[in-house]
Design a protein around this motif. Structure first.
Motif, PDB file in Angstrom:
ATOM      1  N   TYR A  46      -0.646   2.761   0.855  1.00 57.31           N
ATOM      2  CA  TYR A  46       0.674   3.250   0.422  1.00 57.31           C
ATOM      3  C   TYR A  46       1.544   3.566   1.643  1.00 57.31           C
ATOM      4  O   TYR A  46       2.755   3.327   1.639  1.00 57.31           O
ATOM      5  CB  TYR A  46       0.531   4.522  -0.404  1.00 57.31           C
ATOM      6  CG  TYR A  46       0.085   4.309  -1.823  1.00 57.31           C
ATOM      7  CD1 TYR A  46       0.665   3.327  -2.620  1.00 57.31           C
ATOM      8  CD2 TYR A  46      -0.896   5.131  -2.394  1.00 57.31           C
ATOM      9  CE1 TYR A  46       0.263   3.160  -3.935  1.00 57.31           C
ATOM     10  CE2 TYR A  46      -1.294   4.975  -3.701  1.00 57.31           C
ATOM     11  CZ  TYR A  46      -0.714   3.988  -4.475  1.00 57.31           C
ATOM     12  OH  TYR A  46      -1.099   3.831  -5.765  1.00 57.31           O
ATOM     13  N   VAL A  53       9.116  -0.708   4.322  1.00 55.86           N
ATOM     14  CA  VAL A  53      10.435  -0.590   3.713  1.00 55.86           C
ATOM     15  C   VAL A  53      11.396   0.140   4.653  1.00 55.86           C
ATOM     16  O   VAL A  53      12.538  -0.280   4.848  1.00 55.86           O
ATOM     17  CB  VAL A  53      10.303   0.160   2.364  1.00 55.86           C
ATOM     18  CG1 VAL A  53      11.645   0.589   1.865  1.00 55.86           C
ATOM     19  CG2 VAL A  53       9.600  -0.720   1.345  1.00 55.86           C
ATOM     20  N   ALA A 210      10.278  -8.107   6.179  1.00 52.27           N
ATOM     21  CA  ALA A 210      10.536  -8.565   4.804  1.00 52.27           C
ATOM     22  C   ALA A 210       9.447  -9.529   4.349  1.00 52.27           C
ATOM     23  O   ALA A 210       9.052  -9.527   3.177  1.00 52.27           O
ATOM     24  CB  ALA A 210      11.913  -9.227   4.716  1.00 52.27           C
ATOM     25  N   SER A 212       6.216  -9.562   5.134  1.00 52.69           N
ATOM     26  CA  SER A 212       5.017  -8.870   4.650  1.00 52.69           C
ATOM     27  C   SER A 212       5.330  -7.884   3.531  1.00 52.69           C
ATOM     28  O   SER A 212       4.500  -7.677   2.644  1.00 52.69           O
ATOM     29  CB  SER A 212       4.266  -8.189   5.795  1.00 52.69           C
ATOM     30  OG  SER A 212       5.146  -7.688   6.749  1.00 52.69           O
ATOM     31  N   ALA A 213       6.538  -7.307   3.522  1.00 57.86           N
ATOM     32  CA  ALA A 213       6.888  -6.356   2.461  1.00 57.86           C
ATOM     33  C   ALA A 213       6.858  -7.032   1.092  1.00 57.86           C
ATOM     34  O   ALA A 213       6.439  -6.435   0.101  1.00 57.86           O
ATOM     35  CB  ALA A 213       8.264  -5.741   2.707  1.00 57.86           C
ATOM     36  N   GLY A 214       7.285  -8.301   1.030  1.00 59.85           N
ATOM     37  CA  GLY A 214       7.236  -9.042  -0.235  1.00 59.85           C
ATOM     38  C   GLY A 214       5.816  -9.098  -0.770  1.00 59.85           C
ATOM     39  O   GLY A 214       5.563  -8.853  -1.956  1.00 59.85           O
ATOM     40  N   ILE A 215       4.866  -9.369   0.121  1.00 61.81           N
ATOM     41  CA  ILE A 215       3.459  -9.448  -0.283  1.00 61.81           C
ATOM     42  C   ILE A 215       2.947  -8.076  -0.717  1.00 61.81           C
ATOM     43  O   ILE A 215       2.296  -7.937  -1.753  1.00 61.81           O
ATOM     44  CB  ILE A 215       2.599  -9.991   0.876  1.00 61.81           C
ATOM     45  CG1 ILE A 215       3.048 -11.410   1.211  1.00 61.81           C
ATOM     46  CG2 ILE A 215       1.129  -9.968   0.506  1.00 61.81           C
ATOM     47  CD1 ILE A 215       2.314 -12.030   2.374  1.00 61.81           C
ATOM     48  N   LEU A 217       4.654  -5.638  -1.880  1.00 62.60           N
ATOM     49  CA  LEU A 217       5.272  -5.290  -3.164  1.00 62.60           C
ATOM     50  C   LEU A 217       4.493  -5.938  -4.306  1.00 62.60           C
ATOM     51  O   LEU A 217       4.132  -5.290  -5.288  1.00 62.60           O
ATOM     52  CB  LEU A 217       6.732  -5.770  -3.185  1.00 62.60           C
ATOM     53  CG  LEU A 217       7.537  -5.406  -4.427  1.00 62.60           C
ATOM     54  CD1 LEU A 217       7.919  -3.931  -4.396  1.00 62.60           C
ATOM     55  CD2 LEU A 217       8.802  -6.247  -4.544  1.00 62.60           C
ATOM     56  N   ASN A 218       4.196  -7.232  -4.158  1.00 63.78           N
ATOM     57  CA  ASN A 218       3.453  -7.951  -5.199  1.00 63.78           C
ATOM     58  C   ASN A 218       2.055  -7.390  -5.403  1.00 63.78           C
ATOM     59  O   ASN A 218       1.486  -7.506  -6.485  1.00 63.78           O
ATOM     60  CB  ASN A 218       3.349  -9.438  -4.838  1.00 63.78           C
ATOM     61  CG  ASN A 218       4.670 -10.151  -5.015  1.00 63.78           C
ATOM     62  OD1 ASN A 218       5.448  -9.797  -5.892  1.00 63.78           O
ATOM     63  ND2 ASN A 218       4.943 -11.127  -4.168  1.00 63.78           N
ATOM     64  N   ARG A 219       1.505  -6.799  -4.352  1.00 69.79           N
ATOM     65  CA  ARG A 219       0.155  -6.260  -4.461  1.00 69.79           C
ATOM     66  C   ARG A 219       0.142  -4.841  -5.011  1.00 69.79           C
ATOM     67  O   ARG A 219      -0.918  -4.279  -5.239  1.00 69.79           O
ATOM     68  CB  ARG A 219      -0.480  -6.221  -3.071  1.00 69.79           C
ATOM     69  CG  ARG A 219      -1.190  -7.467  -2.715  1.00 69.79           C
ATOM     70  CD  ARG A 219      -1.989  -7.206  -1.453  1.00 69.79           C
ATOM     71  NE  ARG A 219      -2.162  -8.454  -0.749  1.00 69.79           N
ATOM     72  CZ  ARG A 219      -2.280  -8.564   0.557  1.00 69.79           C
ATOM     73  NH1 ARG A 219      -2.204  -7.481   1.304  1.00 69.79           N
ATOM     74  NH2 ARG A 219      -2.461  -9.724   1.113  1.00 69.79           N
ATOM     75  N   GLY A 220       1.334  -4.252  -5.182  1.00 70.39           N
ATOM     76  CA  GLY A 220       1.387  -2.881  -5.695  1.00 70.39           C
ATOM     77  C   GLY A 220       1.134  -1.834  -4.640  1.00 70.39           C
ATOM     78  O   GLY A 220       0.693  -0.729  -4.943  1.00 70.39           O
ATOM     79  N   TYR A 221       1.410  -2.136  -3.372  1.00 66.04           N
ATOM     80  CA  TYR A 221       1.231  -1.166  -2.294  1.00 66.04           C
ATOM     81  C   TYR A 221       2.492  -0.347  -2.057  1.00 66.04           C
ATOM     82  O   TYR A 221       2.471   0.602  -1.299  1.00 66.04           O
ATOM     83  CB  TYR A 221       0.897  -1.874  -0.969  1.00 66.04           C
ATOM     84  CG  TYR A 221      -0.511  -2.416  -0.835  1.00 66.04           C
ATOM     85  CD1 TYR A 221      -1.264  -2.732  -1.952  1.00 66.04           C
ATOM     86  CD2 TYR A 221      -1.075  -2.608   0.415  1.00 66.04           C
ATOM     87  CE1 TYR A 221      -2.549  -3.247  -1.821  1.00 66.04           C
ATOM     88  CE2 TYR A 221      -2.357  -3.114   0.563  1.00 66.04           C
ATOM     89  CZ  TYR A 221      -3.092  -3.440  -0.548  1.00 66.04           C
ATOM     90  OH  TYR A 221      -4.348  -3.941  -0.398  1.00 66.04           O
ATOM     91  N   ILE A 222       3.608  -0.767  -2.664  1.00 67.14           N
ATOM     92  CA  ILE A 222       4.859  -0.045  -2.419  1.00 67.14           C
ATOM     93  C   ILE A 222       5.155   0.861  -3.617  1.00 67.14           C
ATOM     94  O   ILE A 222       5.495   0.382  -4.689  1.00 67.14           O
ATOM     95  CB  ILE A 222       6.021  -1.021  -2.146  1.00 67.14           C
ATOM     96  CG1 ILE A 222       5.733  -1.807  -0.859  1.00 67.14           C
ATOM     97  CG2 ILE A 222       7.344  -0.264  -2.032  1.00 67.14           C
ATOM     98  CD1 ILE A 222       6.804  -2.787  -0.477  1.00 67.14           C
ATOM     99  N   ASP A 223       4.975   2.158  -3.407  1.00 75.34           N
ATOM    100  CA  ASP A 223       5.201   3.113  -4.479  1.00 75.34           C
ATOM    101  C   ASP A 223       6.609   3.678  -4.370  1.00 75.34           C
ATOM    102  O   ASP A 223       6.978   4.213  -3.334  1.00 75.34           O
ATOM    103  CB  ASP A 223       4.180   4.250  -4.409  1.00 75.34           C
ATOM    104  CG  ASP A 223       4.313   5.182  -5.590  1.00 75.34           C
ATOM    105  OD1 ASP A 223       3.592   4.993  -6.576  1.00 75.34           O
ATOM    106  OD2 ASP A 223       5.183   6.095  -5.537  1.00 75.34           O
ATOM    107  N   PRO A 224       7.399   3.569  -5.474  1.00 78.06           N
ATOM    108  CA  PRO A 224       8.798   4.014  -5.383  1.00 78.06           C
ATOM    109  C   PRO A 224       8.938   5.490  -5.030  1.00 78.06           C
ATOM    110  O   PRO A 224       9.830   5.861  -4.265  1.00 78.06           O
ATOM    111  CB  PRO A 224       9.358   3.724  -6.774  1.00 78.06           C
ATOM    112  CG  PRO A 224       8.176   3.506  -7.658  1.00 78.06           C
ATOM    113  CD  PRO A 224       7.072   2.989  -6.785  1.00 78.06           C
TER     114      PRO A 224
END
Lengths: 277, 116
Positions: A46, A53, A210, A212-215, A217-224
């Motif tokens: 996380y 980001v 950007a 790696s961030a796309g990946i 995000l798709n993996r669910g590592y980016i928590d809002p």
């Protein structure tokens, strides 16, 4: 933990991280991951997602200013972004296979290295000669100086390209901008003027992150809910830092923050070896 | 070209920061606290992971979906810059850099859309 205090403290810490990132020239990312994992006990995945980001946010807003000043070499940046995005993709893939504790140790070592390079200071590269590949790619350019635009040649593109792939891989693996390594690739290896190297590096960091961030995000590592205080805090801290830099001499502050980064690096390595991630 | 690129980057950051702030305020006013701890990795739910899920979640005014849409805008900002550069190189018939920029764009879109 379900309180209002935690995100507030994370936001405050992120403001400080953004501030330190600008003053040391290392970017907010290198402070955010140790801060979140060591101080707030956040899972390193996380932490890396939130850091990526914030790296995009700060590099984009700084690049908006630098690009207008005419230092950044957009062609060199665009060409080397092939290397950094490929590196970032492989770094993000590697992150799946490497244990979090090992990532923590690698992070600590990268932190030590960037602290070391920021202490070394600036060595302006000397006169260079024309390089055929650089001419083919139309990379030779000028940069503004007080006495008018100054011409420079670009050298050793293959060497710079290779190091940029490493920088991208570390960025994708650790969630940092890898600014220190990018500057070395351009300044030391490709012999670009220092100011051109730092601004072009900053320009490239957004695209690298950007990828790696796309990946992530798709993996669910980016928590809002985690990324919100981190991104807003780092943005605010970075803009305070930029104003501060313009107004005052900051040598002693830089040394102080250099020590802070050193401590964070040792802590990351120690905790990683102890298996606390 | 430089001024336009600067404007694109700045606009992207502002739009995403506004979305994140709006979503954050909505979340706080609805739930009062920011609940979950992040000490244990669970991964995000499906609707906060891919582009379509995030857009759908934001359109139905879920606070976390709106924050995530803001973050998605941020990730898209450098991509928009690359797309703009591609257009400029094409306009100036600089075919070498059209190819170089297209490679970067493909890598970025691949990572955002296809990779898990």
């Amino acid at each position: 933990m379900g309180t209002i205090e935690q995100p507030l403290l994370i936001a405050l810490g992120s403001i400080l991280a953004g501030f330190i990132g600008v003053l040391t020239g290392l970017g907010g990312g290198v402070v955010i991951v140790p801060l979140l994992t060591l101080v707030f006990g956040v899972d390193i995945r996380y932490a890396i997602g939130a850091s990526l980001v914030s790296v995009i946010a700060t590099s984009s807003s700084a690049a908006a200013t630098y690009v207008k000043e005419g230092y950044s070499n957009l062609r060199v940046g665009m060409f080397l972004e092939i290397a950094t995005t490929m590196g970032a993709l492989s770094g993000a893939f590697l992150a799946l296979w490497i244990a979090p504790r090992v990532i923590a140790v690698i992070f600590g070592l990268a932190l030590l290295h960037s602290a070391y390079t920021s202490w070394q200071g600036i060595k302006e590269s000397t006169e260079t000669k024309a390089d055929r590949l650089a001419q083919m790619l139309g990379m030779d350019s000028t940069y503004p100086t007080p006495v008018g635009p100054k011409f420079y040649h670009v050298q050793n593109i293959p060497g710079g390209f290779l190091l940029m792939m490493v920088a991208g891989a570390l960025s994708g693996l650790l969630g940092i901008g890898s600014g220190a390594l990018k500057v070395i690739a351009m300044d030391r290896i490709m012999k670009l003027p220092f100011k051109v190297s730092t601004t072009t590096s900053n320009f490239m960091i957004g695209v690298t992150a950007a990828a790696s961030a796309g990946i992530y995000l798709n993996r669910g590592y980016i928590d809002p809910l985690l990324a919100m205080p981190v991104m807003l805090g780092v943005l605010l801290g970075a803009s305070i830092g930029t104003h501060w830099l313009m107004k005052s001499r900051t040598k002693s502050l830089r040394i102080l923050f250099g020590i802070v980064i050193l401590i964070l690096a040792v802590e990351m390595i120690f905790n990683g070896i102890e298996g606390r991630f | 070209m430089e001024n336009r690129i600067g404007a694109i980057l700045r606009a992207g950051v502002i739009v995403s920061a506004l979305l994140v702030i709006c979503g954050g305020i909505m979340y706080l006013s609805r739930y009062g606290t920011v609940g979950p701890a992040f000490a244990h990795f669970k991964g995000e739910p499906e609707r906060l992971k891919d582009i379509y899920g995030i857009i759908r979640s934001a359109l139905s005014l879920h606070p976390r979906g709106i924050i995530q849409l803001g973050l998605l805008c941020l990730i898209a900002t450098p991509i928009m810059r690359v797309i703009f550069s591609l257009g400029m190189y094409a306009k100036h018939k600089d075919s070498l850099y059209v190819v170089i920029t297209s490679i970067v764009l493909c890598l970025l879109l691949y990572s955002l859309i296809f990779v898990r």
